[in-house]
Scaffold this motif. Structure first.
Motif, PDB file in Angstrom:
ATOM      1  N   GLY A 170      -0.747 -18.122   5.407  1.00  0.00           N
ATOM      2  CA  GLY A 170       0.678 -18.347   5.231  1.00  0.00           C
ATOM      3  C   GLY A 170       1.024 -19.210   4.033  1.00  0.00           C
ATOM      4  N   VAL A 171       0.141 -20.131   3.671  1.00  0.00           N
ATOM      5  CA  VAL A 171       0.434 -21.101   2.607  1.00  0.00           C
ATOM      6  C   VAL A 171      -0.101 -20.654   1.247  1.00  0.00           C
ATOM      7  CG1 VAL A 171       0.074 -23.480   1.841  1.00  0.00           C
ATOM      8  CG2 VAL A 171       0.524 -23.003   4.252  1.00  0.00           C
ATOM      9  N   ALA A 172      -1.239 -19.951   1.233  1.00  0.00           N
ATOM     10  CA  ALA A 172      -1.882 -19.573  -0.033  1.00  0.00           C
ATOM     11  C   ALA A 172      -0.951 -18.839  -1.007  1.00  0.00           C
ATOM     12  CB  ALA A 172      -3.135 -18.744   0.237  1.00  0.00           C
ATOM     13  N   PRO A 173      -0.183 -17.832  -0.552  1.00  0.00           N
ATOM     14  CA  PRO A 173       0.692 -17.158  -1.526  1.00  0.00           C
ATOM     15  C   PRO A 173       1.755 -18.083  -2.107  1.00  0.00           C
ATOM     16  CG  PRO A 173       1.157 -16.402   0.706  1.00  0.00           C
ATOM     17  CD  PRO A 173      -0.111 -17.183   0.767  1.00  0.00           C
ATOM     18  N   PHE A 174       2.268 -19.002  -1.294  1.00  0.00           N
ATOM     19  CA  PHE A 174       3.269 -19.943  -1.797  1.00  0.00           C
ATOM     20  C   PHE A 174       2.650 -20.909  -2.808  1.00  0.00           C
ATOM     21  CE2 PHE A 174       5.242 -18.484   2.117  1.00  0.00           C
ATOM     22  CZ  PHE A 174       6.547 -18.276   1.706  1.00  0.00           C
ATOM     23  N   ALA A 175       1.391 -21.263  -2.591  1.00  0.00           N
ATOM     24  CA  ALA A 175       0.687 -22.103  -3.563  1.00  0.00           C
ATOM     25  C   ALA A 175       0.626 -21.399  -4.910  1.00  0.00           C
ATOM     26  CB  ALA A 175      -0.719 -22.431  -3.066  1.00  0.00           C
ATOM     27  N   SER A 176       0.306 -20.111  -4.888  1.00  0.00           N
ATOM     28  CA  SER A 176       0.236 -19.328  -6.128  1.00  0.00           C
ATOM     29  C   SER A 176       1.593 -19.230  -6.805  1.00  0.00           C
ATOM     30  CB  SER A 176      -0.295 -17.923  -5.833  1.00  0.00           C
ATOM     31  OG  SER A 176      -1.593 -17.952  -5.305  1.00  0.00           O
ATOM     32  N   TRP A 177       2.620 -18.929  -6.020  1.00  0.00           N
ATOM     33  CA  TRP A 177       3.958 -18.767  -6.585  1.00  0.00           C
ATOM     34  C   TRP A 177       4.494 -20.069  -7.164  1.00  0.00           C
ATOM     35  CZ3 TRP A 177       5.414 -15.991  -1.458  1.00  0.00           C
ATOM     36  CH2 TRP A 177       5.028 -14.650  -1.536  1.00  0.00           C
ATOM     37  N   VAL A 178       4.348 -21.146  -6.412  1.00  0.00           N
ATOM     38  CA  VAL A 178       4.890 -22.432  -6.864  1.00  0.00           C
ATOM     39  C   VAL A 178       4.125 -22.932  -8.085  1.00  0.00           C
ATOM     40  CG1 VAL A 178       5.231 -24.858  -6.253  1.00  0.00           C
ATOM     41  CG2 VAL A 178       5.782 -23.065  -4.596  1.00  0.00           C
ATOM     42  N   ALA A 216      -6.281 -10.535   1.324  1.00  0.00           N
ATOM     43  CA  ALA A 216      -5.625 -11.814   1.077  1.00  0.00           C
ATOM     44  C   ALA A 216      -6.641 -12.882   0.687  1.00  0.00           C
ATOM     45  CB  ALA A 216      -4.847 -12.248   2.319  1.00  0.00           C
ATOM     46  N   ALA A 217      -7.798 -12.869   1.342  1.00  0.00           N
ATOM     47  CA  ALA A 217      -8.842 -13.845   1.018  1.00  0.00           C
ATOM     48  C   ALA A 217      -9.350 -13.645  -0.405  1.00  0.00           C
ATOM     49  CB  ALA A 217      -9.994 -13.722   2.016  1.00  0.00           C
ATOM     50  N   VAL A 218      -9.526 -12.393  -0.810  1.00  0.00           N
ATOM     51  CA  VAL A 218      -9.975 -12.098  -2.179  1.00  0.00           C
ATOM     52  C   VAL A 218      -8.913 -12.524  -3.189  1.00  0.00           C
ATOM     53  CG1 VAL A 218     -10.541 -10.243  -3.792  1.00  0.00           C
ATOM     54  CG2 VAL A 218     -11.536 -10.247  -1.498  1.00  0.00           C
ATOM     55  N   ALA A 219      -7.634 -12.288  -2.868  1.00  0.00           N
ATOM     56  CA  ALA A 219      -6.549 -12.690  -3.762  1.00  0.00           C
ATOM     57  C   ALA A 219      -6.522 -14.205  -3.928  1.00  0.00           C
ATOM     58  CB  ALA A 219      -5.211 -12.189  -3.229  1.00  0.00           C
ATOM     59  N   PHE A 220      -6.705 -14.917  -2.832  1.00  0.00           N
ATOM     60  CA  PHE A 220      -6.721 -16.382  -2.883  1.00  0.00           C
ATOM     61  C   PHE A 220      -7.897 -16.875  -3.713  1.00  0.00           C
ATOM     62  CE2 PHE A 220      -7.387 -20.492  -0.315  1.00  0.00           C
ATOM     63  CZ  PHE A 220      -6.548 -21.216  -1.156  1.00  0.00           C
ATOM     64  N   GLY A 274      -0.293 -14.173  -5.911  1.00  0.00           N
ATOM     65  CA  GLY A 274       0.496 -14.477  -4.722  1.00  0.00           C
ATOM     66  C   GLY A 274       1.139 -13.239  -4.136  1.00  0.00           C
ATOM     67  N   ASN A 275       1.586 -12.330  -4.986  1.00  0.00           N
ATOM     68  CA  ASN A 275       2.236 -11.107  -4.510  1.00  0.00           C
ATOM     69  C   ASN A 275       1.292 -10.207  -3.714  1.00  0.00           C
ATOM     70  OD1 ASN A 275       4.587 -11.877  -5.795  1.00  0.00           O
ATOM     71  ND2 ASN A 275       4.300 -10.535  -7.563  1.00  0.00           N
ATOM     72  N   VAL A 276       0.003 -10.295  -4.004  1.00  0.00           N
ATOM     73  CA  VAL A 276      -0.969  -9.449  -3.301  1.00  0.00           C
ATOM     74  C   VAL A 276      -0.920  -9.698  -1.798  1.00  0.00           C
ATOM     75  CG1 VAL A 276      -3.433  -9.001  -2.958  1.00  0.00           C
ATOM     76  CG2 VAL A 276      -2.508  -9.199  -5.273  1.00  0.00           C
ATOM     77  N   HIS A 277      -0.703 -10.944  -1.396  1.00  0.00           N
ATOM     78  CA  HIS A 277      -0.727 -11.303   0.031  1.00  0.00           C
ATOM     79  C   HIS A 277       0.316 -10.528   0.840  1.00  0.00           C
ATOM     80  CE1 HIS A 277      -3.375 -14.971  -0.332  1.00  0.00           C
ATOM     81  NE2 HIS A 277      -3.035 -14.780  -1.585  1.00  0.00           N
ATOM     82  N   VAL A 280     -10.371 -18.857  -8.951  1.00  0.00           N
ATOM     83  CA  VAL A 280     -11.305 -18.632 -10.056  1.00  0.00           C
ATOM     84  C   VAL A 280     -10.541 -18.532 -11.379  1.00  0.00           C
ATOM     85  CG1 VAL A 280     -12.928 -16.991 -11.081  1.00  0.00           C
ATOM     86  CG2 VAL A 280     -13.096 -17.564  -8.648  1.00  0.00           C
ATOM     87  N   THR A 281      -9.436 -17.790 -11.378  1.00  0.00           N
ATOM     88  CA  THR A 281      -8.617 -17.664 -12.584  1.00  0.00           C
ATOM     89  C   THR A 281      -8.101 -19.028 -13.025  1.00  0.00           C
ATOM     90  OG1 THR A 281      -7.928 -15.430 -11.972  1.00  0.00           O
ATOM     91  CG2 THR A 281      -6.544 -16.604 -13.557  1.00  0.00           C
ATOM     92  N   LEU A 282      -7.656 -19.813 -12.072  1.00  0.00           N
ATOM     93  CA  LEU A 282      -7.164 -21.156 -12.367  1.00  0.00           C
ATOM     94  C   LEU A 282      -8.271 -22.022 -12.955  1.00  0.00           C
ATOM     95  CD1 LEU A 282      -4.691 -22.993 -12.132  1.00  0.00           C
ATOM     96  CD2 LEU A 282      -5.375 -23.515  -9.783  1.00  0.00           C
TER      97      LEU A 282
END
Length: 214
Positions: free
Chosen positions: A126-134, A186-190, A155-158, A195-197
């Motif tokens: 629930g939190v991981a996509p918001f972390a990416s977006w923010v 979702a786990a791979v997207a997170f 984040g959109n992948v989730h 890794v990208t970061l």
């Protein structure tokens, strides 16, 4: 300081590799009565008493712990308040990853009477996509367009994964049917975002070391 930053970014690459590697390996060796993609959630592989109990839960805990130094590095080098808020959400998601391993399915048979597994899982998914977006929004404010776009799309992948799963079920929620697929996506997207970061930050740190006056 440069060496410390370099080590922290290595943790950012290693942590997702450890967690995702443990998940993939567990799916390979888990017997059908423990896990199948068609009718089991990923967490079934960490259920108390399962043959993949230590591999699955240990991998999540180790991956989460390895990610903490990188989270701290992200906080220390954040360029604005929005990026820092994204890092706070990242810390919650990483803490949730550790929590999924610590509060495995049926952990109440071992310790803590109240089941905390669902809360831990929600802290990740629930939190991981918001972390990416923010964080991506903060990167955009800092003029880092590439990282901003990458973060937002990771984040959109989730929600796209979960929406695709719901549509495949005709809109009904059934956690026993192909539930592991959107979980894994979702786990791979997170992990891919982290890794990208890490790679982006390593490149930025190297550029700043080469040009201190920049």
């Amino acid at each position: 300081m440069a060496n410390r930053a370099r080590v922290a970014t290595y943790y950012g690459v290693t942590a997702p590799a450890v967690a995702l590697g443990a998940i993939v390996l567990a799916t390979i060796i888990a017997p059908p009565e423990t896990f199948t993609w068609q009718d089991r959630a990923l967490s079934e592989m960490g259920r108390y008493g399962s043959s993949t109990f230590f591999l699955f839960n240990g991998g999540l805990i180790a991956g989460g712990l390895l990610g903490l130094p990188f989270v701290w590095h992200c906080w220390a080098t954040s360029r604005n308040a929005v990026e820092r808020l994204g890092v706070v959400l990242l810390a919650i998601a990483v803490g949730g990853l550790i929590g999924v391993g610590v509060f495995f399915l049926e952990h109440t048979a071992v310790y803590v009477e109240r089941s905390l597994h669902g809360l831990a899982a929600l802290s990740v998914f629930g939190v991981a996509p918001f972390a990416s977006w923010v964080y991506g929004s903060g990167a955009a404010l800092a003029g880092d367009g590439r990282l901003a776009v990458a973060s937002v799309w990771f984040g959109n992948v989730h929600p796209l994964a979960w929406l695709g799963w719901l549509l495949s079920l005709g809109g009904r929620v059934d956690t026993g049917t192909w539930f592991a697929v959107p979980e894994f996506v979702a786990a791979v997207a997170f992990g891919g975002w982290i890794v990208t970061l890490a790679v982006t930050r390593r490149s930025r740190d190297d550029d700043e070391s080469a040009d201190p006056g920049r």
